[in-house]
Design a protein around this motif. Structure first.
Motif, PDB file in Angstrom:
ATOM      1  N   THR A 165     -45.899 103.620 -10.515  1.00  0.00           N
ATOM      2  CA  THR A 165     -47.341 103.721 -10.742  1.00  0.00           C
ATOM      3  C   THR A 165     -47.826 102.445 -11.413  1.00  0.00           C
ATOM      4  O   THR A 165     -47.031 101.601 -11.830  1.00  0.00           O
ATOM      5  CB  THR A 165     -47.683 104.922 -11.647  1.00  0.00           C
ATOM      6  OG1 THR A 165     -47.030 104.762 -12.924  1.00  0.00           O
ATOM      7  CG2 THR A 165     -47.253 106.243 -11.021  1.00  0.00           C
ATOM      8  N   SER A 169     -50.712 101.294 -14.496  1.00  0.00           N
ATOM      9  CA  SER A 169     -51.681 101.719 -15.505  1.00  0.00           C
ATOM     10  C   SER A 169     -53.034 101.090 -15.184  1.00  0.00           C
ATOM     11  O   SER A 169     -53.140 100.186 -14.350  1.00  0.00           O
ATOM     12  CB  SER A 169     -51.225 101.299 -16.904  1.00  0.00           C
ATOM     13  OG  SER A 169     -51.364  99.894 -17.059  1.00  0.00           O
ATOM     14  N   ASP A 226     -46.150 108.492 -19.232  1.00  0.00           N
ATOM     15  CA  ASP A 226     -46.933 107.394 -18.670  1.00  0.00           C
ATOM     16  C   ASP A 226     -47.201 107.611 -17.183  1.00  0.00           C
ATOM     17  O   ASP A 226     -48.287 107.301 -16.687  1.00  0.00           O
ATOM     18  CB  ASP A 226     -46.204 106.063 -18.875  1.00  0.00           C
ATOM     19  CG  ASP A 226     -46.001 105.745 -20.349  1.00  0.00           C
ATOM     20  OD1 ASP A 226     -46.814 106.214 -21.169  1.00  0.00           O
ATOM     21  OD2 ASP A 226     -45.031 105.048 -20.676  1.00  0.00           O
ATOM     22  N   ASN A 237     -50.920 107.529 -15.654  1.00  0.00           N
ATOM     23  CA  ASN A 237     -51.284 106.512 -14.658  1.00  0.00           C
ATOM     24  C   ASN A 237     -51.807 107.147 -13.377  1.00  0.00           C
ATOM     25  O   ASN A 237     -52.784 106.674 -12.794  1.00  0.00           O
ATOM     26  CB  ASN A 237     -50.073 105.635 -14.337  1.00  0.00           C
ATOM     27  CG  ASN A 237     -49.653 104.769 -15.506  1.00  0.00           C
ATOM     28  OD1 ASN A 237     -50.363 104.661 -16.505  1.00  0.00           O
ATOM     29  ND2 ASN A 237     -48.491 104.155 -15.394  1.00  0.00           N
ATOM     30  N   THR A 290     -55.459 106.495 -11.804  1.00  0.00           N
ATOM     31  CA  THR A 290     -55.627 105.688 -10.580  1.00  0.00           C
ATOM     32  C   THR A 290     -55.580 106.506  -9.295  1.00  0.00           C
ATOM     33  O   THR A 290     -55.977 106.008  -8.245  1.00  0.00           O
ATOM     34  CB  THR A 290     -54.527 104.620 -10.492  1.00  0.00           C
ATOM     35  OG1 THR A 290     -53.253 105.269 -10.304  1.00  0.00           O
ATOM     36  CG2 THR A 290     -54.488 103.762 -11.758  1.00  0.00           C
TER      37      THR A 290
END
Length: 198
Positions: free
Chosen positions: A31, A33, A65, A69, A73
């Motif tokens: 991924t 951020s 995380d 993320n 997104t």
């Protein structure tokens, strides 16, 4: 034996659940951020769930995380974890801060995806480019949801040409690894066929 799976009163030192729902493919999820920092982590609660259209899903524990993320997104990539990449895959399971790029941590080269912003693992023979479909909370007995299921629609697929032979993907040739229970894994090296009746 039989035990109550809600009470989880199996009596073993470790929960046997993962050891009996096995083998499970490893979803090696990359991924980005919002700040453009790449993240890469393996998830053993992963699989494919529909043929047309293609959907994949993976389970993720207390917010990490990866989940932050994806929610920010709405994109992620699934890289195939293989025997040749086992040490790097394991390195990316380390608990590190969101400022750490796990590609760099594991010494992995990035390659660009075609349809999404997150990079893929260049050395991995397969990558599924996904757009987020839904995040489903998985509540416990108290109604608290620390675990979630992330469902993604596959919109692009990369396959290393070396593993395409006579119009078929040589899955065993890629030596994908699968998670068993505890700290155990399995490697696919042999494939055999069995036709459905009728």
């Amino acid at each position: 034996m039989f035990y109550d799976a809600v009470k989880n009163d199996h009596g073993f030192p470790n929960d046997p659940f993962k050891a009996i729902v096995a083998p499970r493919p490893v979803g090696w999820i990359s991924t980005l951020s919002r700040d453009g920092i790449a993240n890469l982590a393996p998830f053993s609660y992963f699989n494919a769930f529909s043929q047309a259209p293609h959907y994949v899903a993976f389970g993720i524990g207390p917010p990490k995380d990866t989940l932050h993320n994806i929610e920010a997104t709405r994109e992620f990539a699934v890289n195939m974890a293989t025997w040749d990449l086992r040490e790097q895959m394991n390195a990316t399971s380390a608990h590190v801060g969101p400022e750490v790029d796990e590609f760099e941590l594991a010494g992995l080269e990035k390659a660009p995806c075609r349809l999404i912003a997150p990079p893929r693992v260049a050395a991995s023979p397969v990558c599924l480019e996904c757009r987020l479909h839904q995040v489903i909370p998985l509540p416990d007995d108290r109604g608290q949801a620390e675990d979630h299921m992330v469902i993604g629609r596959v919109i692009g697929i990369y396959i290393d040409d070396r593993f395409i032979k006579e119009g078929r993907v040589d899955t065993a040739g890629m030596k994908p690894i699968a998670r068993l229970g505890y700290s155990e894994y399995a490697t696919v090296t042999d494939a055999w066929r069995m036709r459905r009746p009728g």
